[in-house]
Write a protein that holds these residues in place. Sequence first.
Motif, short mmCIF file in Angstrom:
data_model
loop_
_atom_site.label_atom_id
_atom_site.label_comp_id
_atom_site.label_asym_id
_atom_site.label_seq_id
_atom_site.Cartn_x
_atom_site.Cartn_y
_atom_site.Cartn_z
N PHE A 193 9.34 30.41 -15.36
CA PHE A 193 8.12 30.38 -14.92
C PHE A 193 8.02 30.92 -13.37
O PHE A 193 6.83 31.37 -12.97
N ARG A 194 9.15 31.30 -12.88
CA ARG A 194 9.16 31.95 -11.64
C ARG A 194 8.57 33.27 -11.62
O ARG A 194 7.90 33.55 -10.66
N ASP A 195 8.56 33.98 -12.79
CA ASP A 195 7.85 35.43 -12.78
C ASP A 195 6.49 35.57 -13.41
O ASP A 195 6.08 36.66 -13.55
N LEU A 196 5.67 34.37 -13.60
CA LEU A 196 4.72 34.31 -14.28
C LEU A 196 3.46 34.80 -13.14
O LEU A 196 3.43 34.39 -12.19
N PRO A 197 2.62 35.54 -13.73
CA PRO A 197 1.55 35.96 -12.94
C PRO A 197 0.58 34.73 -12.79
O PRO A 197 0.83 33.83 -13.27
N PHE A 198 -0.12 34.63 -11.66
CA PHE A 198 -0.82 33.44 -11.19
C PHE A 198 -1.91 32.86 -12.48
O PHE A 198 -1.85 31.94 -12.61
N ALA A 199 -2.45 33.91 -13.18
CA ALA A 199 -3.38 33.61 -14.10
C ALA A 199 -2.51 32.42 -15.33
O ALA A 199 -2.95 31.74 -15.80
N LEU A 200 -1.46 33.05 -15.60
CA LEU A 200 -0.27 32.47 -16.69
C LEU A 200 -0.31 31.05 -15.95
O LEU A 200 0.09 29.97 -16.51
N TYR B 44 -6.94 23.49 -8.74
CA TYR B 44 -5.61 23.92 -8.90
C TYR B 44 -5.40 25.48 -7.99
O TYR B 44 -4.54 25.36 -7.01
N PRO B 45 -6.35 26.65 -8.16
CA PRO B 45 -6.08 27.60 -7.38
C PRO B 45 -6.19 27.32 -5.86
O PRO B 45 -5.42 27.84 -4.89
N GLY B 46 -7.27 26.55 -5.72
CA GLY B 46 -7.50 26.15 -4.10
C GLY B 46 -6.08 25.35 -3.50
O GLY B 46 -5.64 25.70 -2.21
N VAL B 47 -5.53 24.51 -4.21
CA VAL B 47 -4.26 23.65 -3.86
C VAL B 47 -3.26 24.81 -3.57
O VAL B 47 -2.40 24.73 -2.72
#
Length: 179
Positions: free
Chosen positions: A100-107, A151-154
């Motif tokens: 999960f470390r290399d996932l883009p933010f959308a994923l 979640y994105p705001g957090v």
Amino acid sequence: MVDPVAARRLAYRVLFAGIAAFVLFVRMLPLDAVPSRVPGPDFILCGTIAWVLRRPDYAPAALVAAVLLMEDVLAMRPPGLWPLVVLLGTEFLRSREASFRDLPFALEWLVAGGLVIAVTVINGLVLATFLVPQAPAGLTALRTVVTILAYPGVVLIAHFVFGLRKAAPGQVDAFGRRK
């Protein structure tokens, strides 16, 4: 002599617990006499997922369980079920941290949203199995959606305000441990 890596890890653990305590304190305040039509997001769940996805060593399982158990006690929910379900979900994330470390933010957001849905459904099914009174399904679904949207705001706050960043793939200290 104080190890800077251990001091940083301890500081982020205390910060995680402090933020959770602050969120619980604000939730307990009688700020509005009329209930709102849209429930607020579960910031503690969002923060826990963000912390575990970004730096799992900063939110150990015992700390996550303790924070969520305190939330259960203060929110007068059946103690233990929600912490157990969330702990199982975060341990799932923790075991796959390298992938999960290399996932883009959308994923990452999709993974976090899937986890929020999964823990909410499992919690509701267990409570229904034992005939424990629950909030209406529509209200629970709305809170789940609002939590996923928050979640994105957090993550933005955790990243820019608290400096919580993902560990780089080769980021280790002299002993081979992650920084």
